[in-house]
Design an enzyme around this catalytic site. Structure first.
Site, PDB file in Angstrom:
ATOM      1  CE  LYS A  97       2.310 -17.214  -5.656  1.00 53.18           C
ATOM      2  NZ  LYS A  97       1.962 -17.834  -6.406  1.00 53.18           N
TER       3      LYS A  97
ATOM      4  CG  ASP B  59      -1.233 -19.430  -6.041  1.00 56.57           C
ATOM      5  OD1 ASP B  59      -0.724 -19.361  -4.872  1.00 56.57           O
ATOM      6  OD2 ASP B  59      -1.170 -19.013  -6.554  1.00 56.57           O
TER       7      ASP B  59
ATOM      8  CG  ASP C  61      -7.930  -5.123   1.203  1.00 56.92           C
ATOM      9  OD1 ASP C  61      -8.706  -5.084   1.923  1.00 56.92           O
ATOM     10  OD2 ASP C  61      -7.285  -3.192   0.601  1.00 56.92           O
TER      11      ASP C  61
ATOM     12  CG  ASP D 147     -13.740  -6.901   0.275  1.00 52.04           C
ATOM     13  OD1 ASP D 147     -12.886  -7.081   1.042  1.00 52.04           O
ATOM     14  OD2 ASP D 147     -13.495  -6.515  -0.342  1.00 52.04           O
TER      15      ASP D 147
ATOM     16  CE1 TYR E 203      -2.958  -3.609  -0.180  1.00 49.92           C
ATOM     17  CE2 TYR E 203      -4.639  -1.246   0.229  1.00 49.92           C
ATOM     18  CZ  TYR E 203      -3.394  -3.163  -0.516  1.00 49.92           C
ATOM     19  OH  TYR E 203      -4.794  -3.829  -0.430  1.00 49.92           O
TER      20      TYR E 203
HETATM   21  P1  ATP Z   1     -13.038  -0.060  -1.133  1.00 48.87           P
HETATM   22  O1  ATP Z   1     -12.191  -0.330  -2.327  1.00 48.87           O
HETATM   23  O2  ATP Z   1     -13.134   1.297  -0.435  1.00 48.87           O
HETATM   24  O3  ATP Z   1     -12.589  -0.716   0.299  1.00 48.87           O
HETATM   25  P2  ATP Z   1     -15.031  -1.069  -2.768  1.00 48.87           P
HETATM   26  O4  ATP Z   1     -14.185  -1.330  -3.830  1.00 48.87           O
HETATM   27  O5  ATP Z   1     -15.046  -2.680  -2.653  1.00 48.87           O
HETATM   28  O6  ATP Z   1     -14.546  -0.397  -2.130  1.00 48.87           O
HETATM   29  P3  ATP Z   1     -17.099  -1.083  -1.336  1.00 48.87           P
HETATM   30  O7  ATP Z   1     -17.540   0.100  -1.199  1.00 48.87           O
HETATM   31  O8  ATP Z   1     -16.917  -1.713  -0.381  1.00 48.87           O
HETATM   32  O9  ATP Z   1     -17.042  -1.573  -2.871  1.00 48.87           O
HETATM   33  O10 ATP Z   1     -18.340  -1.769  -2.429  1.00 48.87           O
HETATM   34  C1  ATP Z   1     -19.220  -2.968  -3.414  1.00 48.87           C
HETATM   35  C2  ATP Z   1     -20.451  -3.991  -2.961  1.00 48.87           C
HETATM   36  O11 ATP Z   1     -20.784  -4.214  -1.779  1.00 48.87           O
HETATM   37  C3  ATP Z   1     -20.652  -2.524  -3.357  1.00 48.87           C
HETATM   38  O12 ATP Z   1     -22.060  -2.837  -4.400  1.00 48.87           O
HETATM   39  C4  ATP Z   1     -21.822  -2.055  -2.712  1.00 48.87           C
HETATM   40  O13 ATP Z   1     -23.175  -1.402  -2.375  1.00 48.87           O
HETATM   41  C5  ATP Z   1     -21.887  -3.207  -1.701  1.00 48.87           C
HETATM   42  N1  ATP Z   1     -21.897  -3.229  -0.292  1.00 48.87           N
HETATM   43  C6  ATP Z   1     -20.647  -2.058   0.290  1.00 48.87           C
HETATM   44  N2  ATP Z   1     -20.731  -1.980   1.555  1.00 48.87           N
HETATM   45  C7  ATP Z   1     -22.639  -2.072   2.223  1.00 48.87           C
HETATM   46  C8  ATP Z   1     -23.673  -2.397   3.194  1.00 48.87           C
HETATM   47  N3  ATP Z   1     -23.190  -1.413   4.005  1.00 48.87           N
HETATM   48  N4  ATP Z   1     -24.712  -2.513   2.997  1.00 48.87           N
HETATM   49  C9  ATP Z   1     -24.904  -2.508   1.242  1.00 48.87           C
HETATM   50  N5  ATP Z   1     -24.265  -3.115   0.192  1.00 48.87           N
HETATM   51  C10 ATP Z   1     -22.761  -2.536   0.245  1.00 48.87           C
END
Ligand code: ATP
Length: 354
Positions: free
Chosen positions: A185, A218, A242, A246, A132
């Site tokens: 990795k 991976d 990160d 997700d 980062y």
């Molecule tokens: P970042 O890189 O800042 O983490 P990101 O690119 O991973 O952002 P997010 O903003 O986390 O993207 O959103 C990813 C998807 O998840 C989008 O479709 C968003 O609407 C959905 N999402 C994220 N948080 C919520 C929430 N609290 N409630 C409902 N939907 C959400």
């Protein structure tokens, strides 16, 4: 009586909406537990702070943070941040205040349709260096553009950061199943991931009661999707953590349910895993649960670091209230397949606190 000043920072996009829910919960918790006094301290950050005062992280906010016992930060639209007056707030706070472990649990909830039931993993992600670019050099950034068609990205891995991260992971595992998985990795990034792996293994020697395994990132991504119930605490570097956090959120019903805590030895900041979700911002339909559960994690951290059972109990009560609302299934925001608003979900959780 435990008295805590909690910094509350809205952030961008859906930030003001989900952090409004956190404020409501703070008020409700304060009212119901006479043995604790939670004082929210509103501090401006993000695009709104930039529009008002010319900086996404005003000096007054930084100074006030020093006086608070715990912090709560909403999500940020960092891709809109550019130039020295728009620092990435998460990055600055994580690095400057040594919030070195980003603890991101993903648990299955009864009543929530997901790929699996009974998933219960925690990603412990390094938070202060790695790939980062905005936090891995003292001055300048870790991304360089020597010619218009070439970019060099520098990754920083230090033994100190790996060691303190590993200790956080093993300490956490000791309170859970005792199983730690190191994700790296090192077969390709031999020096950087090699240092990470060697350092974590050296720390493991101090925790002989733990079960330790390790995977290349991976292959691990596949294992986590196919057999998530075989894992518990996942210790990994910044970028991998990160991504994997997700992915873990995806296993249990989505980012709306995934909380996080940025923790150091002295301080901690609650911050959901999700970003600022510009696609749904301003519509009042964001799921506040990720932020509310992040508050529960902060209360638990305050309870542990201050030896204050009232704070830990409040965190546990909040977690139970969320589980109750999800299990009954009557209130669901659109990300969970329903049509409830952020305010509906917040009211249901306040109601379930009893
Ligand atoms: P970042 O890189 O800042 O983490 P990101 O690119 O991973 O952002 P997010 O903003 O986390 O993207 O959103 C990813 C998807 O998840 C989008 O479709 C968003 O609407 C959905 N999402 C994220 N948080 C919520 C929430 N609290 N409630 C409902 N939907 C959400």
């Amino acid at each position: 009586m435990g008295a805590y000043r909690l910094a509350v920072m809205d952030g961008d996009g859906i930030g003001p909406e989900v952090i409004a829910s956190v404020r409501t919960l703070l008020t409700a918790l304060n009212d119901m537990e006479p043995g604790i006094d939670l004082t929210p301290v509103d501090l401006p950050v993000g695009l709104a702070a930039y529009e008002r005062g010319g900086n996404t992280l005003p000096a007054s906010t930084l100074a006030a943070l020093e006086t608070c016992d715990g912090w709560i930060l909403g999500p940020l639209t960092t891709h809109q941040y550019a130039g020295p007056a728009m620092p990435n707030i998460s990055a600055v706070l994580r690095k400057r205040f040594e919030l070195f472990a980003n603890i991101r649990p993903a648990r299955s909830y009864p009543g929530i349709e997901a790929l699996y039931s009974n998933v219960d993993v925690v990603v412990v992600r390094e938070n202060t260096e790695g790939f980062y670019a905005d936090r891995n050099l003292l001055n300048g950034t870790g991304e360089l553009m020597p010619t218009p068609d070439t970019v060099l990205s520098v990754r920083v891995v230090t033994q100190r950061a790996c060691e303190r991260l590993a200790r956080a992971g093993f300490d956490l595992a000791r309170r859970r199943s005792g199983h730690v998985t190191l994700v790296h990795k090192a077969n390709v990034l031999r020096l950087g991931c090699g240092l990470f792996l060697d350092t974590c293994r050296a720390v493991a020697a101090d925790y002989p009661d733990m079960r330790v395994d390790d995977f290349h990132v991976d292959a691990f991504a596949m294992h986590l999707v196919m057999r998530p119930r075989d894992f518990d605490v996942i210790v990994t570097t910044n970028l991998f953590g990160d991504v994997l956090s997700d992915l873990s959120a995806g296993l249990i019903g989505g980012l709306g349910l995934a909380p996080g805590l940025n923790a150091g030895h002295e301080r901690a900041m609650a911050q959901a895993v999700h970003g600022s979700a510009p696609d749904i911002a301003g519509r009042g339909i964001a799921n506040p649960i990720a932020s509310i559960l992040s508050l529960a994690m902060l209360l638990d951290w305050l309870g542990t670091t201050h030896a204050d059972p009232n704070a830990s109990n409040l965190g546990a009560r909040l977690q139970t209230a969320v589980e109750t609302v999800l299990a009954t299934g009557r209130v669901r925001t659109p990300d969970l397949g329903g049509s409830a608003t952020t305010a509906d979900m917040t009211a249901a959780i306040v109601g379930a606190l009893g």
